[in-house]
Design a protein around this motif. Structure first.
Motif, PDB file in Angstrom:
ATOM      1  N   LEU A   3      -3.917  -8.528  -1.043  1.00  0.00           N
ATOM      2  CA  LEU A   3      -2.836  -7.548  -0.907  1.00  0.00           C
ATOM      3  C   LEU A   3      -3.152  -6.457   0.111  1.00  0.00           C
ATOM      4  N   GLN A   4      -4.366  -6.370   0.571  1.00  0.00           N
ATOM      5  CA  GLN A   4      -4.737  -5.272   1.461  1.00  0.00           C
ATOM      6  C   GLN A   4      -3.930  -5.303   2.755  1.00  0.00           C
ATOM      7  N   ALA A   5      -3.804  -6.482   3.363  1.00  0.00           N
ATOM      8  CA  ALA A   5      -3.054  -6.559   4.629  1.00  0.00           C
ATOM      9  C   ALA A   5      -1.555  -6.306   4.410  1.00  0.00           C
ATOM     10  N   PRO A   6      -0.906  -6.919   3.402  1.00  0.00           N
ATOM     11  CA  PRO A   6       0.513  -6.603   3.173  1.00  0.00           C
ATOM     12  C   PRO A   6       0.757  -5.132   2.850  1.00  0.00           C
ATOM     13  N   LEU A   7      -0.189  -4.513   2.124  1.00  0.00           N
ATOM     14  CA  LEU A   7      -0.032  -3.097   1.811  1.00  0.00           C
ATOM     15  C   LEU A   7      -0.076  -2.257   3.086  1.00  0.00           C
ATOM     16  N   ALA A   8      -1.056  -2.509   3.942  1.00  0.00           N
ATOM     17  CA  ALA A   8      -1.161  -1.756   5.191  1.00  0.00           C
ATOM     18  C   ALA A   8       0.081  -1.971   6.059  1.00  0.00           C
ATOM     19  N   ASP A   9       0.568  -3.204   6.085  1.00  0.00           N
ATOM     20  CA  ASP A   9       1.749  -3.514   6.889  1.00  0.00           C
ATOM     21  C   ASP A   9       2.974  -2.787   6.353  1.00  0.00           C
ATOM     22  N   ALA A  10       3.126  -2.805   5.026  1.00  0.00           N
ATOM     23  CA  ALA A  10       4.289  -2.140   4.417  1.00  0.00           C
ATOM     24  C   ALA A  10       4.271  -0.638   4.670  1.00  0.00           C
ATOM     25  N   LEU A  11       3.100  -0.021   4.523  1.00  0.00           N
ATOM     26  CA  LEU A  11       3.002   1.424   4.747  1.00  0.00           C
ATOM     27  C   LEU A  11       3.253   1.775   6.207  1.00  0.00           C
ATOM     28  N   ALA A  12       2.866   0.886   7.104  1.00  0.00           N
ATOM     29  CA  ALA A  12       3.010   1.168   8.535  1.00  0.00           C
ATOM     30  C   ALA A  12       4.441   1.005   9.014  1.00  0.00           C
ATOM     31  N   ARG A  13       5.184   0.046   8.439  1.00  0.00           N
ATOM     32  CA  ARG A  13       6.510  -0.244   8.998  1.00  0.00           C
ATOM     33  C   ARG A  13       7.669   0.075   8.059  1.00  0.00           C
ATOM     34  N   ALA A  14       7.385   0.726   6.937  1.00  0.00           N
ATOM     35  CA  ALA A  14       8.475   1.092   6.030  1.00  0.00           C
ATOM     36  C   ALA A  14       9.428   2.060   6.720  1.00  0.00           C
ATOM     37  N   ARG A  15      10.703   1.706   6.771  1.00  0.00           N
ATOM     38  CA  ARG A  15      11.715   2.556   7.394  1.00  0.00           C
ATOM     39  C   ARG A  15      12.806   2.952   6.405  1.00  0.00           C
ATOM     40  N   SER A  16      12.698   2.445   5.199  1.00  0.00           N
ATOM     41  CA  SER A  16      13.730   2.689   4.198  1.00  0.00           C
ATOM     42  C   SER A  16      13.123   3.407   3.000  1.00  0.00           C
ATOM     43  N   HIS A  17      13.976   4.076   2.240  1.00  0.00           N
ATOM     44  CA  HIS A  17      13.515   4.706   1.003  1.00  0.00           C
ATOM     45  C   HIS A  17      13.336   3.679  -0.102  1.00  0.00           C
ATOM     46  N   ALA A  18      13.783   2.431   0.133  1.00  0.00           N
ATOM     47  CA  ALA A  18      13.678   1.376  -0.880  1.00  0.00           C
ATOM     48  C   ALA A  18      13.133   0.109  -0.247  1.00  0.00           C
ATOM     49  N   LEU A  19      12.017  -0.400  -0.790  1.00  0.00           N
ATOM     50  CA  LEU A  19      11.432  -1.650  -0.330  1.00  0.00           C
ATOM     51  C   LEU A  19      11.591  -2.707  -1.424  1.00  0.00           C
ATOM     52  N   LEU A  20      11.796  -3.939  -1.000  1.00  0.00           N
ATOM     53  CA  LEU A  20      11.907  -5.057  -1.937  1.00  0.00           C
ATOM     54  C   LEU A  20      10.765  -6.027  -1.650  1.00  0.00           C
ATOM     55  N   VAL A  21       9.752  -6.006  -2.522  1.00  0.00           N
ATOM     56  CA  VAL A  21       8.632  -6.934  -2.415  1.00  0.00           C
ATOM     57  C   VAL A  21       9.085  -8.258  -3.014  1.00  0.00           C
ATOM     58  N   GLN A  22       9.107  -9.312  -2.210  1.00  0.00           N
ATOM     59  CA  GLN A  22       9.656 -10.582  -2.682  1.00  0.00           C
ATOM     60  C   GLN A  22       8.752 -11.739  -2.282  1.00  0.00           C
ATOM     61  N   GLY A  23       8.635 -12.690  -3.191  1.00  0.00           N
ATOM     62  CA  GLY A  23       7.786 -13.849  -2.935  1.00  0.00           C
ATOM     63  C   GLY A  23       7.599 -14.626  -4.215  1.00  0.00           C
ATOM     64  N   PRO A  24       6.766 -15.664  -4.200  1.00  0.00           N
ATOM     65  CA  PRO A  24       6.566 -16.483  -5.391  1.00  0.00           C
ATOM     66  C   PRO A  24       5.864 -15.714  -6.498  1.00  0.00           C
ATOM     67  N   ALA A  25       6.135 -16.104  -7.728  1.00  0.00           N
ATOM     68  CA  ALA A  25       5.492 -15.464  -8.874  1.00  0.00           C
ATOM     69  C   ALA A  25       3.988 -15.717  -8.853  1.00  0.00           C
ATOM     70  N   GLY A  26       3.250 -14.789  -9.437  1.00  0.00           N
ATOM     71  CA  GLY A  26       1.822 -15.014  -9.610  1.00  0.00           C
ATOM     72  C   GLY A  26       0.950 -14.676  -8.429  1.00  0.00           C
ATOM     73  N   VAL A  27       1.469 -13.869  -7.471  1.00  0.00           N
ATOM     74  CA  VAL A  27       0.652 -13.506  -6.311  1.00  0.00           C
ATOM     75  C   VAL A  27       0.497 -11.992  -6.153  1.00  0.00           C
ATOM     76  N   GLY A  28       1.092 -11.196  -7.059  1.00  0.00           N
ATOM     77  CA  GLY A  28       0.830  -9.763  -7.036  1.00  0.00           C
ATOM     78  C   GLY A  28       1.964  -8.871  -6.579  1.00  0.00           C
ATOM     79  N   GLN A  29       3.223  -9.307  -6.792  1.00  0.00           N
ATOM     80  CA  GLN A  29       4.335  -8.437  -6.380  1.00  0.00           C
ATOM     81  C   GLN A  29       4.292  -7.081  -7.083  1.00  0.00           C
ATOM     82  N   LEU A  30       4.059  -7.095  -8.398  1.00  0.00           N
ATOM     83  CA  LEU A  30       4.041  -5.830  -9.142  1.00  0.00           C
ATOM     84  C   LEU A  30       2.888  -4.956  -8.671  1.00  0.00           C
ATOM     85  N   GLU A  31       1.714  -5.545  -8.499  1.00  0.00           N
ATOM     86  CA  GLU A  31       0.558  -4.765  -8.065  1.00  0.00           C
ATOM     87  C   GLU A  31       0.803  -4.120  -6.697  1.00  0.00           C
ATOM     88  N   LEU A  32       1.429  -4.866  -5.792  1.00  0.00           N
ATOM     89  CA  LEU A  32       1.711  -4.310  -4.470  1.00  0.00           C
ATOM     90  C   LEU A  32       2.733  -3.179  -4.568  1.00  0.00           C
TER      91      LEU A  32
END
Length: 334
Positions: free
Chosen positions: A9-38
């Motif tokens: 999750l380290q790379a997706p977290l850094a990417d999300a923090l760097a390019r977030a342009r909205s007040h609302a983000l939707l983390v989406q993907g297959p179950a069991g890979v850490g959507q809630l943790e991210l």
């Protein structure tokens, strides 16, 4: 540190923090890979009082300490009742069991409108620490229709410093009006080597087989291992089901029975078309010649899935499912 526990999750977290342009983000993907943790790690980073803009949480400032203790006044997490305890436990956050309800009603797997109304009261209040107010919703598809509509206006026009991190493993089922108000943040399956290293560090035996069984989802593989499912027991399911052995599935919870049979059906359909299976090893699978019985069985499984959370008699229900499976596999190999 959540991202340290799930290193992919380290790379997706850094990417999300760097390019977030909205007040609302939707983390989406297959179950069991850490959507809630991210999503939670995003929330902590937005509230951190020491990290620079676009950087992950420091884990040491007063805000991060409040967050880790589960007492941050500017953070709320919206979960179905049925997921509240396991989700908070997996995150290492404290959780108080609710008082027993009259009639012992089963905890809901939906996020209901009453919970959203309570959230809106939180959203309209002033930030206690002045940094931001953050809401995590998981799984976002658990919002029922009334609850989702109640959230729309606040999601579109948040007051003050309010931010949202929604997490979903079935984003296609969300209302289009919810999806359109969020910046998507795709979360893919982790690299196999990283997932295997993490599972082995958790003490999972035969991690490769369980990882394949879950389609590459390491958190799900860990959950299965902790529930006592071994790779050997998993690989034995196809042939035992083909012999009509109910005991092959009787130790599994009803939703997991359906899940196992759907994965078996999926692999057999692939085999009938000359393709390798995805969830079972080749040696574990029969060699079907006809796909039609398997496709009919798949339709039966989809109907049965509607009752997987509350079958009237679990034992008889599993017996019927195994009988259907045996008939379908027998017909497919003739």
């Amino acid at each position: 540190m959540l991202s340290a526990d799930l290193p992919w999750l380290q790379a997706p977290l850094a990417d999300a923090l760097a390019r977030a342009r909205s007040h609302a983000l939707l983390v989406q993907g297959p179950a069991g890979v850490g959507q809630l943790e991210l999503a939670v790690r995003l929330a902590q980073s937005w509230l951190c009082e020491s990290a620079a803009a676009g950087q992950p949480a420091c884990n040491h400032c007063p805000s991060c300490k409040l967050f880790a203790s589960g007492t941050h006044p500017d953070f709320q997490m919206l979960l179905p009742e049925a997921l509240e305890a396991p989700a908070r436990e997996s995150l290492g956050l404290p959780f108080e069991e609710p008082d027993a309800k009259a009639g012992k009603a089963k905890p809901s797997r939906e996020i209901k409108v009453e919970a959203v109304r309570n959230l809106l009261a939180f959203a309209q209040a002033t930030s206690a620490r002045g940094k931001a107010k953050v809401v995590v919703i998981f799984p976002a598809e658990a919002l029922n229709g009334v609850a989702a509509n109640a959230l729309l206006k606040t999601l579109e026009e948040p007051s003050g410093l309010l931010r949202f991190a929604l997490a979903s493993h079935d984003s296609a089922s969300l209302l289009p009006t919810i999806r359109s108000r969020c910046q998507p943040l795709p979360l893919a399956l982790p690299e196999r080597s990283a997932a295997l290293a993490w599972l082995e560090a958790k003490g999972v035996k035969d991690a490769a087989g369980l990882l394949d069984a879950t389609g590459g989802r390491p958190q799900q593989a860990l959950e299965w291992a902790e529930a006592g499912l071994t790779d050997a027991a998993w690989q034995a399911i196809p042939k035992r089901v083909a012999r009509g052995e109910v005991a092959a599935l009787s130790d599994l919870a009803p939703p997991r029975v359906i899940d196992a049979l759907q994965r078996l059906c999926h692999d057999l359909v692939r085999r009938s078309h000359g393709q390798p299976g995805q969830f079972f090893a080749p040696a574990a699978l029969p060699s079907p010649k006809r796909a039609a019985p398997l496709l009919a069985w798949d339709a039966e499984l989809r109907r049965a899935a509607r009752h997987a959370d509350h079958p009237l008699n679990a034992g008889l229900w599993i017996e019927a499912l195994v009988a259907q499976a045996q008939a379908a596999v027998t017909a497919s190999v003739r």
